[in-house]
Motif scaffolding. Structure first.
Motif, PDB file in Angstrom:
ATOM      1  N   SER A 137      35.819 -13.851   9.709  1.00  0.00           N
ATOM      2  CA  SER A 137      36.377 -14.755   8.709  1.00  0.00           C
ATOM      3  C   SER A 137      35.893 -14.477   7.294  1.00  0.00           C
ATOM      4  CB  SER A 137      36.035 -16.209   9.074  1.00  0.00           C
ATOM      5  OG  SER A 137      36.594 -16.555  10.320  1.00  0.00           O
ATOM      6  N   ARG A 138      34.898 -13.631   7.145  1.00  0.00           N
ATOM      7  CA  ARG A 138      34.367 -13.377   5.810  1.00  0.00           C
ATOM      8  C   ARG A 138      35.372 -12.590   4.990  1.00  0.00           C
ATOM      9  NH1 ARG A 138      28.138 -11.908   7.571  1.00  0.00           N
ATOM     10  NH2 ARG A 138      27.474 -14.055   7.904  1.00  0.00           N
ATOM     11  N   MET A 139      35.504 -12.973   3.720  1.00  0.00           N
ATOM     12  CA  MET A 139      36.500 -12.336   2.865  1.00  0.00           C
ATOM     13  C   MET A 139      35.900 -11.915   1.536  1.00  0.00           C
ATOM     14  SD  MET A 139      40.131 -14.338   3.406  1.00  0.00           S
ATOM     15  CE  MET A 139      39.590 -15.978   2.980  1.00  0.00           C
ATOM     16  N   THR A 140      36.518 -10.920   0.926  1.00  0.00           N
ATOM     17  CA  THR A 140      36.242 -10.569  -0.462  1.00  0.00           C
ATOM     18  C   THR A 140      37.403 -11.106  -1.298  1.00  0.00           C
ATOM     19  OG1 THR A 140      37.325  -8.419  -0.155  1.00  0.00           O
ATOM     20  CG2 THR A 140      34.937  -8.511   0.147  1.00  0.00           C
ATOM     21  N   TYR A 141      37.132 -11.442  -2.551  1.00  0.00           N
ATOM     22  CA  TYR A 141      38.111 -12.164  -3.349  1.00  0.00           C
ATOM     23  C   TYR A 141      38.497 -11.430  -4.630  1.00  0.00           C
ATOM     24  CZ  TYR A 141      37.271 -16.207  -0.383  1.00  0.00           C
ATOM     25  OH  TYR A 141      37.161 -17.044   0.691  1.00  0.00           O
ATOM     26  N   GLY A 160      42.230 -13.522  -1.041  1.00  0.00           N
ATOM     27  CA  GLY A 160      41.147 -13.083  -0.180  1.00  0.00           C
ATOM     28  C   GLY A 160      41.593 -11.967   0.749  1.00  0.00           C
ATOM     29  N   ARG A 161      40.702 -11.044   1.019  1.00  0.00           N
ATOM     30  CA  ARG A 161      40.986  -9.957   1.962  1.00  0.00           C
ATOM     31  C   ARG A 161      39.971 -10.017   3.095  1.00  0.00           C
ATOM     32  NH1 ARG A 161      43.946  -5.390   2.084  1.00  0.00           N
ATOM     33  NH2 ARG A 161      44.610  -5.738  -0.069  1.00  0.00           N
ATOM     34  N   THR A 162      40.465 -10.067   4.333  1.00  0.00           N
ATOM     35  CA  THR A 162      39.608 -10.157   5.501  1.00  0.00           C
ATOM     36  C   THR A 162      39.124  -8.772   5.916  1.00  0.00           C
ATOM     37  OG1 THR A 162      41.361  -9.878   7.139  1.00  0.00           O
ATOM     38  CG2 THR A 162      41.024 -12.102   6.273  1.00  0.00           C
ATOM     39  N   ASP A 166      43.814  -8.274   6.285  1.00  0.00           N
ATOM     40  CA  ASP A 166      44.790  -9.304   5.934  1.00  0.00           C
ATOM     41  C   ASP A 166      44.538  -9.795   4.515  1.00  0.00           C
ATOM     42  OD1 ASP A 166      46.190  -9.368   8.334  1.00  0.00           O
ATOM     43  OD2 ASP A 166      44.750 -10.730   9.254  1.00  0.00           O
ATOM     44  N   THR A 167      45.615 -10.073   3.803  1.00  0.00           N
ATOM     45  CA  THR A 167      45.528 -10.646   2.462  1.00  0.00           C
ATOM     46  C   THR A 167      46.020 -12.082   2.520  1.00  0.00           C
ATOM     47  OG1 THR A 167      45.896  -8.488   1.415  1.00  0.00           O
ATOM     48  CG2 THR A 167      46.282 -10.435   0.061  1.00  0.00           C
ATOM     49  N   LEU A 168      45.156 -13.016   2.126  1.00  0.00           N
ATOM     50  CA  LEU A 168      45.460 -14.431   2.246  1.00  0.00           C
ATOM     51  C   LEU A 168      45.249 -15.130   0.915  1.00  0.00           C
ATOM     52  CD1 LEU A 168      43.583 -15.048   5.626  1.00  0.00           C
ATOM     53  CD2 LEU A 168      46.039 -14.681   5.324  1.00  0.00           C
ATOM     54  N   MET A 169      46.052 -16.156   0.655  1.00  0.00           N
ATOM     55  CA  MET A 169      45.998 -16.891  -0.607  1.00  0.00           C
ATOM     56  C   MET A 169      45.128 -18.136  -0.464  1.00  0.00           C
ATOM     57  SD  MET A 169      49.168 -18.589  -2.707  1.00  0.00           S
ATOM     58  CE  MET A 169      49.495 -19.728  -1.342  1.00  0.00           C
ATOM     59  N   ILE A 170      44.331 -18.412  -1.482  1.00  0.00           N
ATOM     60  CA  ILE A 170      43.482 -19.599  -1.515  1.00  0.00           C
ATOM     61  C   ILE A 170      43.630 -20.272  -2.873  1.00  0.00           C
ATOM     62  CG2 ILE A 170      41.122 -20.483  -1.368  1.00  0.00           C
ATOM     63  CD1 ILE A 170      41.741 -17.026  -0.089  1.00  0.00           C
ATOM     64  N   TRP A 171      43.819 -21.582  -2.863  1.00  0.00           N
ATOM     65  CA  TRP A 171      43.771 -22.382  -4.085  1.00  0.00           C
ATOM     66  C   TRP A 171      42.503 -23.233  -4.018  1.00  0.00           C
ATOM     67  CZ3 TRP A 171      47.260 -21.907  -8.043  1.00  0.00           C
ATOM     68  CH2 TRP A 171      48.470 -21.258  -7.763  1.00  0.00           C
ATOM     69  N   ASN A 188      32.304 -19.758   0.905  1.00  0.00           N
ATOM     70  CA  ASN A 188      31.132 -20.003   0.058  1.00  0.00           C
ATOM     71  C   ASN A 188      31.047 -19.121  -1.189  1.00  0.00           C
ATOM     72  OD1 ASN A 188      30.349 -17.660   1.353  1.00  0.00           O
ATOM     73  ND2 ASN A 188      28.569 -18.542   2.375  1.00  0.00           N
ATOM     74  N   PRO A 189      31.761 -17.963  -1.275  1.00  0.00           N
ATOM     75  CA  PRO A 189      31.728 -17.236  -2.552  1.00  0.00           C
ATOM     76  C   PRO A 189      32.564 -17.885  -3.658  1.00  0.00           C
ATOM     77  CG  PRO A 189      32.217 -15.755  -0.708  1.00  0.00           C
ATOM     78  CD  PRO A 189      32.411 -17.156  -0.224  1.00  0.00           C
ATOM     79  N   LEU A 190      33.421 -18.847  -3.302  1.00  0.00           N
ATOM     80  CA  LEU A 190      34.301 -19.448  -4.301  1.00  0.00           C
ATOM     81  C   LEU A 190      33.539 -20.433  -5.189  1.00  0.00           C
ATOM     82  CD1 LEU A 190      37.452 -20.266  -2.126  1.00  0.00           C
ATOM     83  CD2 LEU A 190      37.212 -18.418  -3.794  1.00  0.00           C
ATOM     84  N   PRO A 191      33.846 -20.476  -6.486  1.00  0.00           N
ATOM     85  CA  PRO A 191      33.205 -21.435  -7.394  1.00  0.00           C
ATOM     86  C   PRO A 191      33.896 -22.798  -7.350  1.00  0.00           C
ATOM     87  CG  PRO A 191      34.643 -19.995  -8.657  1.00  0.00           C
ATOM     88  CD  PRO A 191      34.698 -19.507  -7.224  1.00  0.00           C
ATOM     89  N   GLY A 192      34.054 -23.340  -6.152  1.00  0.00           N
ATOM     90  CA  GLY A 192      34.724 -24.622  -5.982  1.00  0.00           C
ATOM     91  C   GLY A 192      35.198 -24.764  -4.546  1.00  0.00           C
ATOM     92  N   LEU A 193      35.772 -25.926  -4.221  1.00  0.00           N
ATOM     93  CA  LEU A 193      36.227 -26.187  -2.857  1.00  0.00           C
ATOM     94  C   LEU A 193      37.702 -25.822  -2.686  1.00  0.00           C
ATOM     95  CD1 LEU A 193      34.472 -29.587  -2.121  1.00  0.00           C
ATOM     96  CD2 LEU A 193      34.243 -27.491  -0.765  1.00  0.00           C
TER      97      LEU A 193
END
Length: 243
Positions: A137-141, A160-162, A166-171, A188-193
């Motif tokens: 589940s860990r991703m780079t952004y 995010g890339r798994t 896979d390339t996935l979108m996060i808001w 957890n790497p994101l600067p927000g929830l």
């Protein structure tokens, strides 16, 4: 039966991917709970930014490319993320059953609870177990300049890339910062929830969208691992064999 099995395995993996088994938090859990409540609605950084020491986020699920039976199941499924200091709980519930995870980044331990039909399973897990299940589940952004408003909060878009490619979108909203920086392998790497994001159920993309954000205190008992209730205990290694 195949659909039930797929949902059980996917639900467990996806929910555990939201957890983290990272560094030990430098605080005592019992004392932190009281302090967290006092600080709950305090603005701890800049105007509009809030430290989320505890609260819940409720998401709805949907999929545009899943077969109709799976899409209908997803539409009737709820996912709730609960935070309280160093503790995390996720509840994934639908017509097929439910999967709950409970985890403490203070003790690096927790459990997975599954209820499907008459079957109730409790899997106690340690740091190594959570890390093993969370690796995919860990991703780079990559961060974009796109913005949107979700559940009343301003959000920014990231891609995010798994590890599987896979390339996935996060808001995510920078206005809500989790106190527990290690609540999630994935985010957890994101600067927000994250208030909207994509996941996968087999070949289908599933979108999680927040419909309610509550900053109300969460009862401590919600993070207790059941000591009764008719659960059949299974080790993490045993669960891997039947997943």
């Amino acid at each position: 039966m195949a659909l039930r099995g797929a949902m059980m395995g996917w639900g467990a993996g996806l929910l555990l991917g939201l957890l983290s088994a990272g560094r030990l938090l430098a605080q005592d859990t019992s004392r932190a709970s009281h302090a967290d409540t006092l600080r709950l609605k305090a603005d701890t950084t800049k105007t509009g930014v809030r430290l989320m020491t505890e609260g819940t986020i409720t998401y709805k699920l949907q999929s545009a490319d899943a077969p109709k039976p799976e899409a209908a199941i997803l539409a009737s499924t709820s996912y709730v993320l609960s935070l309280k200091g160093s503790r995390v709980r996720t509840d994934f519930a639908g017509i097929l059953g439910s999967t709950t995870t409970i985890y403490s980044s203070l003790t690096h331990a927790g459990a997975l609870l599954q209820e499907y039909g008459q079957e109730k399973i409790l899997i106690r897990m340690n740091k190594e177990d959570f890390e093993d299940l969370g690796k995919p589940s860990r991703m780079t952004y990559t961060f974009t300049g796109d913005t949107a408003t979700i559940a009343g909060y301003p959000c920014k878009r990231a891609i995010g890339r798994t590890p599987a490619g896979d390339t996935l979108m996060i808001w995510y909203t920078p206005d809500l910062l989790p106190q527990n920086k290690e609540y999630s392998y994935r985010f957890n790497p994101l600067p927000g929830l994250p208030l909207a994001y994509e996941g996968r159920m087999g070949p289908s993309k599933v979108t999680f969208t927040a419909v309610k954000v509550s900053l109300d205190p969460v009862p401590s008992a919600k993070f207790d691992i059941p000591k009764s209730g008719g659960y059949r205990e299974m080790s993490y290694e045993e669960s891997k064999k039947v997943r």
